[in-house]
Design a protein around this motif. Structure first.
Motif, mmCIF file in Angstrom:
data_model
loop_
_atom_site.group_PDB
_atom_site.id
_atom_site.type_symbol
_atom_site.label_atom_id
_atom_site.label_comp_id
_atom_site.label_asym_id
_atom_site.label_seq_id
_atom_site.Cartn_x
_atom_site.Cartn_y
_atom_site.Cartn_z
ATOM 1 N N LEU A 1 0.823 -1.212 0.000
ATOM 2 C CA LEU A 1 0.000 0.000 0.000
ATOM 3 C C LEU A 1 0.854 1.258 0.000
ATOM 4 C CD1 LEU A 1 -2.703 -1.178 2.583
ATOM 5 C CD2 LEU A 1 -2.931 -1.049 0.093
ATOM 6 N N GLU A 2 2.177 1.079 -0.080
ATOM 7 C CA GLU A 2 3.146 2.181 -0.137
ATOM 8 C C GLU A 2 3.026 3.104 1.076
ATOM 9 O OE1 GLU A 2 2.147 3.822 -4.013
ATOM 10 O OE2 GLU A 2 3.768 2.642 -4.921
ATOM 11 N N TYR A 3 2.896 2.484 2.243
ATOM 12 C CA TYR A 3 2.801 3.268 3.470
ATOM 13 C C TYR A 3 4.152 3.939 3.747
ATOM 14 C CZ TYR A 3 1.329 4.623 8.136
ATOM 15 O OH TYR A 3 0.978 5.362 9.253
ATOM 16 N N PRO A 4 4.159 5.213 4.107
ATOM 17 C CA PRO A 4 5.423 5.936 4.349
ATOM 18 C C PRO A 4 6.282 5.257 5.424
ATOM 19 C CG PRO A 4 3.575 7.465 4.243
ATOM 20 C CD PRO A 4 2.979 6.083 4.258
ATOM 21 N N GLY A 5 7.564 5.114 5.115
ATOM 22 C CA GLY A 5 8.495 4.539 6.082
ATOM 23 C C GLY A 5 8.628 3.034 6.017
ATOM 24 N N VAL A 6 7.812 2.379 5.185
ATOM 25 C CA VAL A 6 7.901 0.928 5.018
ATOM 26 C C VAL A 6 8.535 0.628 3.665
ATOM 27 C CG1 VAL A 6 6.639 -1.250 4.914
ATOM 28 C CG2 VAL A 6 5.838 0.580 6.427
ATOM 29 N N LYS A 7 9.609 -0.154 3.666
ATOM 30 C CA LYS A 7 10.306 -0.474 2.431
ATOM 31 C C LYS A 7 9.453 -1.318 1.494
ATOM 32 C CE LYS A 7 14.503 -2.022 2.861
ATOM 33 N NZ LYS A 7 15.677 -2.767 3.373
ATOM 34 N N ALA A 8 9.794 -1.278 0.220
ATOM 35 C CA ALA A 8 9.077 -2.067 -0.786
ATOM 36 C C ALA A 8 9.441 -3.543 -0.648
ATOM 37 C CB ALA A 8 9.426 -1.564 -2.183
ATOM 38 N N ILE A 9 8.432 -4.415 -0.815
ATOM 39 C CA ILE A 9 8.657 -5.859 -0.756
ATOM 40 C C ILE A 9 8.334 -6.474 -2.109
ATOM 41 C CG2 ILE A 9 6.312 -6.421 0.039
ATOM 42 C CD1 ILE A 9 7.641 -8.571 1.859
ATOM 43 N N ASP A 10 9.090 -7.481 -2.494
ATOM 44 C CA ASP A 10 8.862 -8.161 -3.762
ATOM 45 C C ASP A 10 7.711 -9.155 -3.592
ATOM 46 O OD1 ASP A 10 9.393 -10.617 -5.641
ATOM 47 O OD2 ASP A 10 10.495 -8.945 -6.534
ATOM 48 N N PRO A 11 6.660 -9.071 -4.413
ATOM 49 C CA PRO A 11 5.476 -9.904 -4.223
ATOM 50 C C PRO A 11 5.680 -11.387 -4.534
ATOM 51 C CG PRO A 11 5.282 -8.660 -6.256
ATOM 52 C CD PRO A 11 6.506 -8.145 -5.552
ATOM 53 N N ALA A 12 6.668 -11.727 -5.339
ATOM 54 C CA ALA A 12 6.903 -13.123 -5.692
ATOM 55 C C ALA A 12 7.899 -13.800 -4.762
ATOM 56 C CB ALA A 12 7.397 -13.222 -7.133
ATOM 57 N N HIS A 13 8.959 -13.085 -4.376
ATOM 58 C CA HIS A 13 10.027 -13.679 -3.564
ATOM 59 C C HIS A 13 9.853 -13.438 -2.074
ATOM 60 C CE1 HIS A 13 11.863 -13.257 -7.605
ATOM 61 N NE2 HIS A 13 12.466 -14.380 -7.292
ATOM 62 N N ALA A 14 8.916 -12.575 -1.687
ATOM 63 C CA ALA A 14 8.626 -12.303 -0.276
ATOM 64 C C ALA A 14 9.866 -11.826 0.482
ATOM 65 C CB ALA A 14 8.028 -13.537 0.403
ATOM 66 N N LEU A 15 10.640 -10.991 -0.159
ATOM 67 C CA LEU A 15 11.800 -10.356 0.448
ATOM 68 C C LEU A 15 11.799 -8.889 0.034
ATOM 69 C CD1 LEU A 15 14.626 -12.992 -0.197
ATOM 70 C CD2 LEU A 15 13.828 -12.227 2.055
ATOM 71 N N PRO A 16 12.442 -8.014 0.826
ATOM 72 C CA PRO A 16 12.539 -6.612 0.423
ATOM 73 C C PRO A 16 13.105 -6.490 -0.986
ATOM 74 C CG PRO A 16 13.273 -6.870 2.684
ATOM 75 C CD PRO A 16 13.065 -8.262 2.138
ATOM 76 N N VAL A 17 12.600 -5.539 -1.751
ATOM 77 C CA VAL A 17 13.014 -5.373 -3.139
ATOM 78 C C VAL A 17 14.517 -5.150 -3.252
ATOM 79 C CG1 VAL A 17 12.854 -3.817 -5.135
ATOM 80 C CG2 VAL A 17 10.769 -4.573 -3.974
ATOM 81 N N ASP A 18 15.101 -4.406 -2.330
ATOM 82 C CA ASP A 18 16.536 -4.153 -2.428
ATOM 83 C C ASP A 18 17.354 -5.436 -2.239
ATOM 84 O OD1 ASP A 18 15.876 -4.311 0.268
ATOM 85 O OD2 ASP A 18 17.350 -2.821 0.899
ATOM 86 N N VAL A 19 16.826 -6.379 -1.444
ATOM 87 C CA VAL A 19 17.505 -7.664 -1.269
ATOM 88 C C VAL A 19 17.426 -8.473 -2.556
ATOM 89 C CG1 VAL A 19 17.474 -9.863 -0.019
ATOM 90 C CG2 VAL A 19 17.098 -7.714 1.217
ATOM 91 N N VAL A 20 16.255 -8.521 -3.170
ATOM 92 C CA VAL A 20 16.083 -9.257 -4.423
ATOM 93 C C VAL A 20 16.956 -8.656 -5.520
ATOM 94 C CG1 VAL A 20 14.425 -9.926 -6.213
ATOM 95 C CG2 VAL A 20 13.749 -9.963 -3.799
ATOM 96 N N ASP A 21 16.995 -7.330 -5.587
ATOM 97 C CA ASP A 21 17.838 -6.666 -6.589
ATOM 98 C C ASP A 21 19.308 -7.001 -6.379
ATOM 99 O OD1 ASP A 21 15.648 -5.536 -7.764
ATOM 100 O OD2 ASP A 21 15.904 -3.556 -6.863
ATOM 101 N N ARG A 22 19.717 -7.057 -5.127
ATOM 102 C CA ARG A 22 21.111 -7.371 -4.807
ATOM 103 C C ARG A 22 21.474 -8.769 -5.279
ATOM 104 N NH1 ARG A 22 21.382 -6.951 0.939
ATOM 105 N NH2 ARG A 22 20.938 -9.187 1.020
ATOM 106 N N ILE A 23 20.549 -9.703 -5.127
ATOM 107 C CA ILE A 23 20.798 -11.083 -5.514
ATOM 108 C C ILE A 23 20.877 -11.235 -7.032
ATOM 109 C CG2 ILE A 23 19.841 -13.429 -5.523
ATOM 110 C CD1 ILE A 23 18.562 -12.741 -2.797
ATOM 111 N N PHE A 24 19.908 -10.662 -7.724
ATOM 112 C CA PHE A 24 19.807 -10.877 -9.170
ATOM 113 C C PHE A 24 20.620 -9.896 -10.010
ATOM 114 C CE2 PHE A 24 15.909 -12.931 -7.578
ATOM 115 C CZ PHE A 24 16.103 -14.203 -8.130
ATOM 116 N N PHE A 25 20.852 -8.733 -9.455
ATOM 117 C CA PHE A 25 21.591 -7.735 -10.219
ATOM 118 C C PHE A 25 22.944 -7.394 -9.616
ATOM 119 C CE2 PHE A 25 17.014 -6.808 -10.864
ATOM 120 C CZ PHE A 25 16.938 -7.183 -12.188
ATOM 121 N N ARG A 26 23.274 -8.099 -8.493
ATOM 122 C CA ARG A 26 24.580 -7.932 -7.850
ATOM 123 C C ARG A 26 24.868 -6.496 -7.489
ATOM 124 N NH1 ARG A 26 25.126 -13.058 -6.308
ATOM 125 N NH2 ARG A 26 24.961 -14.478 -8.064
ATOM 126 N N GLN A 27 23.850 -5.781 -7.021
ATOM 127 C CA GLN A 27 24.038 -4.373 -6.651
ATOM 128 C C GLN A 27 24.600 -4.283 -5.241
ATOM 129 O OE1 GLN A 27 20.274 -2.436 -7.247
ATOM 130 N NE2 GLN A 27 20.508 -2.408 -9.464
#
Length: 270
Positions: free
Chosen positions: A244-270
């Motif tokens: 719901l994009e509530y302020p102060g809550v990080k984005a979560i990936d709907p398929a992997h059930a992990l924060p988006v930044d964690v998923v990006d780090r895994i797949f894009f090596r950021q």
């Protein structure tokens, strides 16, 4: 409507670990890996940082000595138990991913064990009919999303059924004629997000429902207003707020059930 008591929820989650010698903790010992995932992911979504060293050591100690990757001590050929093992392996890996510690895994052993476990399981093509259909929908949609096969889904038809899960209170249920439950803020909304139909529900009403399930004094979120809080519903409530994009809550990936930044780090090596 009220606001998210983020600090109270962080305190609540941290306090649960401190009560690990209680009777309640002993009874729920078999769910400790689950609880670690729910609690630690919630803390991450709320922007709280914890010391990962002890957590990683504990996760790796849970690994079975003779079957390298079960994270379970009493596996046999029972299908239900095999499914539990699959779940525990996944949750343990997710916790490691959360802390960027996937390098501690012996990937070949984990993969080989999973293949062995899959061969032992006799999958029932007709699962029991009383189950929560929204839990089944999420698993199917997430699998299709991860494999790039969402084009097989009738998104309007599925979206309609999922939107019908919203009741007058604003909360979501798992199937028709059931009471709303905060956990479906994840199971339903994640599926709607993956098929681009999240805008079909009243986000304002769902937000109000989730916030009304908070314990504003002691922290934590319950299944419904005024019920007892727990880690499970606290995680799913905060995850729902993320969608719901509530302020102060990080984005979560709907398929992997992990924060988006964690998923990006895994797949894009950021």
């Amino acid at each position: 409507m009220g606001e998210l008591a983020a600090d109270k929820h962080v305190e609540y989650i941290l306090s649960v670990e401190k009560r690990k010698d209680s009777v309640e903790s002993a009874v729920m010992e078999h769910l400790r890996v689950n609880g670690a995932y729910w609690g630690l992911t919630t803390l991450d979504l709320l922007g709280d940082v914890v010391d990962s060293d002890e957590i990683i050591k504990w996760i790796m100690k849970c690994q079975h000595e003779s079957v390298p990757s079960t994270w379970w001590k009493n596996m046999d050929d029972d299908d239900a138990l095999c499914l539990q093992v699959v779940l525990l392996v996944m949750l343990a890996i997710q916790v490691l991913a959360l802390f960027n510690k996937l390098n501690v895994l012996d990937v070949d052993k984990v993969s080989n064990f999973q293949i062995l476990l899959d061969c032992k399981m006799k999958m029932d093509p007709f699962p029991e009919t009383s189950g929560e259909k929204s839990i089944h929908v999420f698993c199917c949609v997430a699998a299709l999303a991860i494999t790039g096969a969402l084009h097989y889904v009738d998104k309007d038809l599925l979206g309609w059924w999922l939107c019908e899960r919203q009741v007058k209170s604003g909360g979501l249920n798992g199937r028709p004629e059931k009471l709303p439950d905060v956990c479906y803020s994840w199971w339903v909304l994640s599926s709607l997000t993956m098929i681009d139909r999240a805008h079909w529900i009243s986000k304002e009403k769902l937000l109000k429902f989730i916030l009304s399930c908070q314990d504003m004094e002691n922290g934590g979120i319950s299944d419904r207003p005024d019920d007892t809080v727990d880690i499970f519903h606290t995680y799913f409530g905060v995850a729902g707020l993320s969608f719901l994009e509530y302020p102060g809550v990080k984005a979560i990936d709907p398929a992997h059930a992990l924060p988006v930044d964690v998923v990006d780090r895994i797949f894009f090596r950021q």
